[in-house]
Design a protein around this motif. Structure first.
Motif, mmCIF file in Angstrom:
data_model
loop_
_atom_site.group_PDB
_atom_site.id
_atom_site.type_symbol
_atom_site.label_atom_id
_atom_site.label_comp_id
_atom_site.label_asym_id
_atom_site.label_seq_id
_atom_site.Cartn_x
_atom_site.Cartn_y
_atom_site.Cartn_z
ATOM 1 N N GLY A 22 0.815 -1.207 0.000
ATOM 2 C CA GLY A 22 0.000 0.000 0.000
ATOM 3 C C GLY A 22 0.849 1.257 0.000
ATOM 4 O O GLY A 22 2.061 1.208 -0.201
ATOM 5 N N ALA A 23 0.180 2.386 0.237
ATOM 6 C CA ALA A 23 0.849 3.678 0.217
ATOM 7 C C ALA A 23 0.483 4.470 1.463
ATOM 8 O O ALA A 23 -0.646 4.399 1.957
ATOM 9 N N LEU A 24 1.447 5.233 1.956
ATOM 10 C CA LEU A 24 1.256 6.127 3.091
ATOM 11 C C LEU A 24 1.487 7.549 2.617
ATOM 12 O O LEU A 24 2.405 7.806 1.832
ATOM 13 N N GLU A 25 0.654 8.471 3.109
ATOM 14 C CA GLU A 25 0.888 9.878 2.803
ATOM 15 C C GLU A 25 0.268 10.737 3.893
ATOM 16 O O GLU A 25 -0.598 10.276 4.643
ATOM 17 N N ILE A 26 0.742 11.962 3.994
ATOM 18 C CA ILE A 26 0.197 12.908 4.960
ATOM 19 C C ILE A 26 -0.791 13.800 4.238
ATOM 20 O O ILE A 26 -0.500 14.329 3.160
ATOM 21 N N VAL A 27 -1.987 13.959 4.825
ATOM 22 C CA VAL A 27 -3.028 14.816 4.258
ATOM 23 C C VAL A 27 -3.395 15.887 5.271
ATOM 24 O O VAL A 27 -3.200 15.721 6.470
ATOM 25 N N GLU A 28 -3.915 16.991 4.770
ATOM 26 C CA GLU A 28 -4.362 18.087 5.613
ATOM 27 C C GLU A 28 -5.849 17.908 5.905
ATOM 28 O O GLU A 28 -6.651 17.797 4.983
ATOM 29 N N ARG A 29 -6.202 17.837 7.171
ATOM 30 C CA ARG A 29 -7.605 17.757 7.586
ATOM 31 C C ARG A 29 -8.076 19.168 7.928
ATOM 32 O O ARG A 29 -7.397 19.890 8.659
ATOM 33 N N GLN A 30 -9.231 19.555 7.424
ATOM 34 C CA GLN A 30 -9.768 20.880 7.700
ATOM 35 C C GLN A 30 -10.388 20.912 9.093
ATOM 36 O O GLN A 30 -10.768 19.878 9.639
ATOM 37 N N SER A 31 -10.497 22.117 9.647
ATOM 38 C CA SER A 31 -11.165 22.247 10.943
ATOM 39 C C SER A 31 -12.649 21.927 10.741
ATOM 40 O O SER A 31 -13.196 22.103 9.640
#
Length: 89
Positions: free
Chosen positions: A49-58
């Protein structure tokens, strides 16, 4: 499964290196993955699989104990997306 379990599996399978060296290899792998994620890269492991960092909105949330509405701040999160072969297992 823990890092020690992974090191033990490598040690038992390989046998040519010490258990401590196996632990160092596992630590190096995880440190490399962590460093690449912090640099903003996507980490792909073929067949897994793949790992990545995402931005979560408030957003607005609820306190499950009281039911009161609360504001959850924006944050960064790690997302894992399994490969097709992993999904079919």
């Amino acid at each position: 499964m823990t890092k020690a379990d992974l090191a033990r599996a490598i040690y038992e399978r390989h046998g040519g290196i010490s258990f401590q060296d196996c632990q160092r290899v596992i630590d190096l792998i995880f440190a490399t993955i962590k460093g690449r994620l912090l640099a903003g890269d996507r980490v792909r492991i073929v067949g897994f699989g793949a790992l990545e960092i995402v931005e979560r909105q408030s957003r607005r949330g609820r306190n499950p104990a009281t039911g009161a509405s609360i504001d959850l701040p924006a944050r960064r999160a790690i997302v894992f997306r399994p490969s097709r072969t992993t999904k079919s297992v």
